[in-house]
Write a protein that holds these residues in place. Structure first.
Motif, mmCIF file in Angstrom:
data_model
loop_
_atom_site.group_PDB
_atom_site.id
_atom_site.type_symbol
_atom_site.label_atom_id
_atom_site.label_comp_id
_atom_site.label_asym_id
_atom_site.label_seq_id
_atom_site.Cartn_x
_atom_site.Cartn_y
_atom_site.Cartn_z
ATOM 1 N N THR A 58 0.531 -1.315 -0.060
ATOM 2 C CA THR A 58 0.144 0.533 0.176
ATOM 3 C C THR A 58 0.544 1.291 0.084
ATOM 4 N N LEU A 59 1.879 1.051 0.617
ATOM 5 C CA LEU A 59 3.059 2.311 1.022
ATOM 6 C C LEU A 59 3.459 2.878 -0.085
ATOM 7 N N SER A 60 4.131 1.853 -0.963
ATOM 8 C CA SER A 60 4.869 2.190 -1.342
ATOM 9 C C SER A 60 3.975 1.753 -3.078
ATOM 10 N N SER A 61 2.892 1.958 -3.044
ATOM 11 C CA SER A 61 2.180 1.924 -4.383
ATOM 12 C C SER A 61 1.583 4.067 -4.381
ATOM 13 N N THR A 62 1.945 4.428 -3.192
ATOM 14 C CA THR A 62 1.384 5.370 -2.658
ATOM 15 C C THR A 62 3.028 6.715 -3.045
ATOM 16 N N LEU A 63 4.269 5.454 -2.990
ATOM 17 C CA LEU A 63 5.323 6.503 -2.977
ATOM 18 C C LEU A 63 5.985 6.128 -4.154
#
Length: 208
Positions: A58-63
């Motif tokens: 989820t976080l890597s997709s955001t970043l």
């Protein structure tokens, strides 16, 4: 004298996300080492690893626009976490899942098991991110249903298969821009979680 790392709210959120990503990678490295050293039970390892993988994706997709390469991020901050990078970036599933996949029959591919796990996580994460439009949810459930149908170890009436078919049929009757209600979203997430647990239980244990 106080030194600020950011100039505005956007920069602050970016640095907070960097810190969270750093923490996830560090925690995963510690977890992998604990599992290898047998200082944590397989079930506890799997539960915690699954959470870290879900949060990471989820976080890597955001970043993804800010941090195109997780490996480069780790190198930049001198993290030296090879086990975490392998688990989060390369594998994408807990080691216990890989072991159960390897213990499955020769007609069952470990890659298909990993694909199913990833599709379950992606679908559940999308609901948590309020991606509720039919044209967002339908493809995810369709991918999950397709991957489940590839596994010969699952019976035709497997709970996950039946529930995904029901949801796909329901969504097909709605418009692409229509959104799931809060009640529908909660029920779908419950069905996904229940199906995921049944799926994991259906996989053969290593050595049996």
């Amino acid at each position: 004298m106080e030194v600020k790392l950011w100039n505005d709210k956007r920069e602050r959120e970016m640095y907070e996300n960097f810190a969270e990503l750093y923490a996830i990678i560090r925690a995963t490295e510690k977890l992998e080492k604990a599992y290898i050293r047998d200082t944590i039970s397989p079930s506890e390892y799997e539960t915690n690893c699954q959470k870290l993988i879900a949060h990471f994706k989820t976080l890597s997709s955001t970043l993804k626009d800010t941090i195109p390469s997780i490996e480069r991020f780790a190198d930049t901050y001198k993290m030296d976490c090879p086990a975490a990078i392998n688990r989060l970036v390369v594998s994408g599933v807990p080691a216990t899942v890989e072991h159960r996949a390897a213990a499955a029959s020769t007609t069952t591919s470990a890659a298909i098991v990993a694909e199913c796990v990833q599709n379950f996580i992606t679908a559940m994460d999308s609901l948590k991110l309020n991606m509720l439009a039919v044209d967002q949810v339908h493809p995810l459930l369709s991918d999950l249903s397709t991957s489940l149908s590839k596994l010969t170890i699952l019976p035709p009436n497997f709970e996950g298969k039946m529930k995904m078919k029901e949801w796909i049929s329901r969504l097909s009757k709605m418009g692409a821009a229509d959104e799931l209600t809060e009640q529908q979203s909660r029920q779908l997430h419950f069905d996904l979680e229940s199906s995921y647990n049944s799926f994991m239980a259906a996989l053969p244990n290593a050595g049996t």
